[in-house]
Structures are given as structure tokens and as C-alpha cells.
Design an enzyme around this catalytic site. Structure first.
Site, short mmCIF file in Angstrom:
data_model
loop_
_atom_site.label_atom_id
_atom_site.label_comp_id
_atom_site.label_asym_id
_atom_site.label_seq_id
_atom_site.Cartn_x
_atom_site.Cartn_y
_atom_site.Cartn_z
N LEU A 17 0.84 -1.21 0.00
CA LEU A 17 0.00 0.00 0.00
C LEU A 17 0.87 1.26 0.00
O LEU A 17 0.71 2.14 -0.84
CB LEU A 17 -0.90 -0.03 1.25
CG LEU A 17 -1.69 1.24 1.55
CD1 LEU A 17 -2.76 1.48 0.49
CD2 LEU A 17 -2.35 1.15 2.93
N SER A 110 4.74 3.40 12.94
CA SER A 110 3.28 3.35 12.94
C SER A 110 2.79 3.96 14.25
O SER A 110 3.53 3.99 15.25
CB SER A 110 2.88 1.89 12.83
OG SER A 110 1.63 1.69 13.42
N SER A 111 1.54 4.41 14.25
CA SER A 111 1.01 5.02 15.48
C SER A 111 0.87 4.00 16.61
O SER A 111 0.69 4.38 17.76
CB SER A 111 -0.32 5.70 15.21
OG SER A 111 -1.22 4.78 14.66
N CYS A 112 0.98 2.70 16.28
CA CYS A 112 0.86 1.69 17.34
C CYS A 112 2.09 1.66 18.26
O CYS A 112 2.09 0.95 19.26
CB CYS A 112 0.59 0.31 16.76
SG CYS A 112 2.00 -0.38 15.93
N TYR A 139 4.43 -6.26 17.03
CA TYR A 139 4.71 -5.38 15.90
C TYR A 139 5.27 -4.04 16.41
O TYR A 139 6.25 -3.51 15.89
CB TYR A 139 3.40 -5.17 15.15
CG TYR A 139 3.51 -4.38 13.90
CD1 TYR A 139 4.04 -4.95 12.74
CD2 TYR A 139 3.06 -3.06 13.84
CE1 TYR A 139 4.12 -4.22 11.57
CE2 TYR A 139 3.14 -2.33 12.68
CZ TYR A 139 3.67 -2.91 11.55
OH TYR A 139 3.75 -2.19 10.39
N LYS A 143 8.84 -2.07 15.74
CA LYS A 143 8.90 -0.72 15.16
C LYS A 143 9.67 0.23 16.07
O LYS A 143 10.42 1.10 15.60
CB LYS A 143 7.48 -0.19 14.92
CG LYS A 143 6.78 -0.88 13.78
CD LYS A 143 7.39 -0.43 12.48
CE LYS A 143 6.86 -1.18 11.29
NZ LYS A 143 7.57 -0.87 10.06
N HIS A 182 -7.01 -3.98 7.77
CA HIS A 182 -7.35 -2.95 8.74
C HIS A 182 -8.83 -2.60 8.59
O HIS A 182 -9.50 -3.04 7.67
CB HIS A 182 -6.49 -1.71 8.51
CG HIS A 182 -5.03 -1.96 8.78
ND1 HIS A 182 -4.07 -1.90 7.81
CD2 HIS A 182 -4.39 -2.28 9.93
CE1 HIS A 182 -2.88 -2.15 8.35
NE2 HIS A 182 -3.05 -2.40 9.63
N ASP A 272 -14.27 -3.04 21.64
CA ASP A 272 -14.14 -1.76 20.96
C ASP A 272 -12.69 -1.35 20.71
O ASP A 272 -12.41 -0.56 19.82
CB ASP A 272 -14.74 -0.65 21.86
CG ASP A 272 -16.14 -0.28 21.40
OD1 ASP A 272 -16.51 -0.65 20.27
OD2 ASP A 272 -16.84 0.38 22.18
N1 LIG Z 1 -1.22 0.45 6.29
C1 LIG Z 1 -1.28 1.29 7.29
O1 LIG Z 1 -2.36 1.70 7.74
C2 LIG Z 1 -0.02 1.79 7.93
C3 LIG Z 1 -0.14 2.72 8.95
C4 LIG Z 1 1.00 3.20 9.57
C5 LIG Z 1 2.24 2.76 9.15
N2 LIG Z 1 2.35 1.87 8.15
C6 LIG Z 1 3.70 1.42 7.81
O2 LIG Z 1 3.99 1.47 6.43
C7 LIG Z 1 4.85 0.39 6.07
C8 LIG Z 1 4.26 -0.36 4.89
O3 LIG Z 1 2.95 -0.80 5.23
P1 LIG Z 1 1.88 -1.21 4.12
O4 LIG Z 1 0.54 -0.92 4.70
O5 LIG Z 1 2.27 -0.67 2.80
O6 LIG Z 1 2.05 -2.79 4.11
P2 LIG Z 1 1.81 -3.81 2.91
O7 LIG Z 1 0.79 -3.27 1.97
O8 LIG Z 1 1.58 -5.14 3.53
O9 LIG Z 1 3.21 -3.79 2.16
C9 LIG Z 1 4.36 -4.31 2.76
C10 LIG Z 1 5.29 -4.75 1.65
O10 LIG Z 1 6.45 -5.32 2.26
C11 LIG Z 1 6.77 -6.51 1.56
N3 LIG Z 1 7.49 -7.45 2.40
C12 LIG Z 1 7.04 -8.07 3.52
N4 LIG Z 1 7.98 -8.90 4.00
C13 LIG Z 1 9.05 -8.79 3.15
C14 LIG Z 1 10.33 -9.41 3.11
N5 LIG Z 1 10.70 -10.31 4.03
N6 LIG Z 1 11.16 -9.08 2.09
C15 LIG Z 1 10.79 -8.19 1.14
N7 LIG Z 1 9.59 -7.57 1.14
C16 LIG Z 1 8.74 -7.88 2.14
C17 LIG Z 1 5.43 -7.09 1.15
O11 LIG Z 1 5.59 -8.01 0.10
P3 LIG Z 1 4.63 -9.31 0.06
O12 LIG Z 1 3.22 -8.78 0.11
O13 LIG Z 1 5.00 -9.96 -1.21
O14 LIG Z 1 4.97 -10.10 1.28
C18 LIG Z 1 4.69 -5.82 0.74
O15 LIG Z 1 4.95 -5.47 -0.59
C19 LIG Z 1 5.02 -0.45 7.31
O16 LIG Z 1 6.23 -0.14 7.93
C20 LIG Z 1 3.88 -0.03 8.21
O17 LIG Z 1 4.18 -0.11 9.57
C21 LIG Z 1 1.25 1.37 7.51
#
Ligand SMILES: NC(=O)c1ccc[n+]([C@@H]2O[C@H](COP(=O)([O-])OP(=O)(O)OC[C@H]3O[C@@H](n4cnc5c(N)ncnc54)[C@H](OP(=O)(O)O)[C@@H]3O)[C@@H](O)[C@H]2O)c1
Length: 315
Positions: A17, A110-112, A139, A143, A182, A272
Site C-alpha cells: 500500500l 506506525s502510530s501503534c 509489531y 517498530k 485494517h 471496541d
Molecule cells: N497500512 C497502514 O495503515 C499503515 C499505517 C502506519 C504505518 N504503516 C507502515 O507502512 C509500512 C508499509 O505498510 P503497508 O501498509 O504498505 O504494508 P503492505 O501493503 O503489507 O506492504 C508491505 C510490503 O512489504 C513486503 N514485504 C514483507 N515482508 C518482506 C520481506 N521479508 N522481504 C521483502 N519484502 C517484504 C510485502 O511483500 P509481500 O506482500 O509480497 O509479502 C509488501 O509489498 C510499514 O512499515 C507499516 O508499519 C502502515
């Protein structure tokens, strides 16, 4: 050295994402030196592979958007996987970036990471002032270790790493798998399926009163690039919309975006979670950045993406 449009920028996790939104934003700005690898091509938990990759590709900047990410269920049921993969990914990528001379590193937390009962809105200085939300502490601990590692490498080696803490994100490319997703993508998928089935009602867990903040991932990507170019300091920075909505208000926005006329039922026997979670974004505002995509139009655009990508969305 300042980054140019030809600089070699490695976006780790570019199929996710966040990573995909960052790549779109870099491409819109005209960057031509993007370095990208899928999870299949480069497993970031493998230290030897990661070191080889950095030795051969020599990126000038790195944005770490690869992580093992999931909702409450996934975090709760696979605690070992969540803490292990996230610690390994960030340890390997931060250390290899430092060793190979990366000039700018962006770590996404992340906010967590903040205590479960933080005063609201949550300021960056509340980090490590109380116990975490137990369902995702694995998690969150990973982080916290990542952002501390960035600070430690900055202090000891002068490594130019910054840490950004986004709020809940949503948008094109989100994960709509009900076991792992989520709240917002889960509502979009469940309400869409209820509409297609012609169901008379949909049930949402909890009372609908908790308040949450949501930021469109294109706004997040814009903030990441803004800080990539303009911010070089140790203190971490919250990235959010700055206002929150109740889960009931969120569900009503999703209902209206989908055009589903069934009844919304809140199952108050289900938990909740935290009553409120809103980031204080004054540090980000003081640095000169503001979000642009309102929640209503962001949800409509995400629903349009979901319908167009029924074949390739993560379901
Ligand atoms: N989504 C939210 O609401 C949110 C909020 C706050 C912060 N964040 C932060 O933003 C960052 C990205 O989150 P996201 O929501 O984009 O997650 P995501 O959509 O699940 O994307 C994560 C990416 O990382 C790749 N990945 C996972 N394990 C890997 C590994 N061992 N080697 C190489 N690539 C790997 C995944 O590939 P595969 O799918 O092929 O495994 C996927 O492309 C995270 O650090 C998260 O904490 C997200």
C-alpha cells in the site's frame, strides 16, 4: 549531497500500500533512478542477500516501506512471525544502508508504537511512557526498535536516517483480505459484498463510538517525499490528518460511497479497542506540510479502485 531526479532511490516494499504510493509519487515528480525489488526477488529477512543487493546496487537514498503488516487478528495469532520478520527486515536494511554509504534513509513506523492510554492527541514525546496495546505489541516493539536503531546509527555513525510515524492509512493497493486487513478496507469489502448479495443489514464489531484517524496513502507519500528532501534530524515525526471520526461515522461514509441501503448494526458484545487514537501533527505542520485528500472523497476513490481491481486486489 542533495537528491536529484536521477538519484538512485530504493523503495523497499514497492508492491505494498505505502511503497506503491511512494513509487507513484516519485514517478510523478520525474525521478528516473528508482531501484525496486519484489519480496520474491529479494527477501529482506535474509542478511546475506540484503548485503549483496546493497553492494551491487549502491542506492543513494532508501525508503523502507517493507514490513510484515496486518490487522488485530493477524498480529494476535502470529506474534512470533510479526516480531521476527520486522526486526530482521529493518535490522538488515538499516545496517546495509549504513555500510554501503546511503545518504538518506526514511524509516516508517506506525502510530501503534505509542502507549495504549496515551493522552490525546498523541505527541511524539509520549513514546515509551506507558504500556502498549497488547494485541499488537509484537509489531510495535519491532517498530520501536527500528526507530531507535535509526537514532542510534545517527548518533554513533552520523547516518542520515529519519523516522516517520503514520496514522491509519488507506487507499489504492490496500489489503482487503478480511483475516489480515485494517478496519477501513475491511468495511469496504464487507459492505460491497452485502450490497452484491442484497443483504438487508451489515454488522460492525463494537459500539461504533471509538474514534480513529485516517490518512489517504497518496497524502502519506507526498509527506514522505517532502521530508525526504527537507528534513534531516533525529526526532521522529507523526504523519496524520489531524482530525478523527467515530467508527460509526466511518461506516456511514463507506455505506454512502458504496451506495448500499441496508441497515447498519453495531454488535456491542464485541470489543471496541482503544477509545481514541489521534496523532498530534503540530511538528509536521511546523515543518510546512499539510494533507489534501478529505476522507469522503478518499473513500470514494478507494472504492472505485477496489471495484476496478477485483481481479488483482489483495482479497
Ligand atoms: N497500512 C497502514 O495503515 C499503515 C499505517 C502506519 C504505518 N504503516 C507502515 O507502512 C509500512 C508499509 O505498510 P503497508 O501498509 O504498505 O504494508 P503492505 O501493503 O503489507 O506492504 C508491505 C510490503 O512489504 C513486503 N514485504 C514483507 N515482508 C518482506 C520481506 N521479508 N522481504 C521483502 N519484502 C517484504 C510485502 O511483500 P509481500 O506482500 O509480497 O509479502 C509488501 O509489498 C510499514 O512499515 C507499516 O508499519 C502502515
Amino acid at each position: 549531497m542533495p537528491l536529484t531526479l536521477a538519484s538512485r532511490i530504493y523503495v523497499a516494499g514497492h508492491h505494498g500500500l505505502v511503497g506503491s504510493a511512494i513509487v507513484r509519487a516519485l514517478q510523478r515528480q520525474g525521478h528516473t533512478g528508482l531501484v525496486l525489488r519484489t519480496h520474491h526477488e529479494l527477501d529482506l529477512t535474509n542478511q546475506a542477500e540484503v548485503r549483496r543487493f546493497f553492494d551491487s546496487e549502491r542506492p543513494e537514498a532508501v525508503i523502507l516501506a517493507a514490513a510484515r503488516v496486518g490487522g488485530i487478528h493477524a498480529n494476535n495469532s502470529r506474534p512470533a512471525l510479526f516480531i521476527r520478520d520486522n526486526l530482521l527486515i529493518q535490522d538488515n536494511v538499516i545496517d546495509a544502508s549504513h555500510r554501503s554509504g546511503v545518504g538518506k534513509f526514511v524509516f516508517l513506523g506506525s502510530s501503534c508504537v505509542y502507549p495504549k492510554l496515551s493522552p490525546q492527541p498523541i505527541k511524539e514525546e509520549y513514546l515509551l511512557t506507558g504500556p502498549l496495546e497488547p494485541t499488537n505489541e509484537w509489531y510495535a516493539i519491532a517498530k520501536i526498535a527500528g526507530l531507535k536503531m535509526c537514532q542510534a546509527y545517527r548518533r554513533e555513525f552520523g547516518f542520515n536516517a529519519i523516522s516517520l510515524m503514520p496514522t491509519n492509512l488507506y487507499g489504492p493497493g490496500d489489503n482487503f483480505d478480511l483475516q489480515n486487513s485494517h478496519v477501513l478496507p475491511a468495511l469496504i469489502r464487507r459492505f460491497h459484498e452485502a450490497k452484491v448479495r442484497g443483504a438487508k443489514s451489515v454488522t460492525v464489531w463494537g459500539t461504533g463510538t471509538p474514534r480513529r484517524e485516517f490518512l489517504h496513502v497518496d497524502d502519506l507519500a507526498d509527506a514522505v517525499l517532502y521530508l525526504l528532501h527537507s528534513y534531516d534530524a533525529e526526532p521522529m515525526v507523526n504523519i496524520g490528518w489531524g482530525q478523527d471520526v467515530t467508527i460509526r461515522e466511518l461506516a456511514e461514509l463507506v455505506l454512502s460511497a458504496i451506495g448500499y441501503s441496508g441497515r447498519l448494526i453495531f454488535d456491542s458484545t464485541k470489543p471496541d479497542g482503544t477509545p481514541r487514537k489521534l496523532l498530534d501533527v503540530s511538528r509536521l505542520s511546523d515543518l510546512g506540510w499539510q494533507p489534501r485528500i478529505p476522507l469522503k472523497s478518499g473513500i470514494e476513490q478507494t472504492y472505485a479502485w477496489f471495484k476496478e481491481h477485483s481481479d488483482d486486489a489483495r482479497l
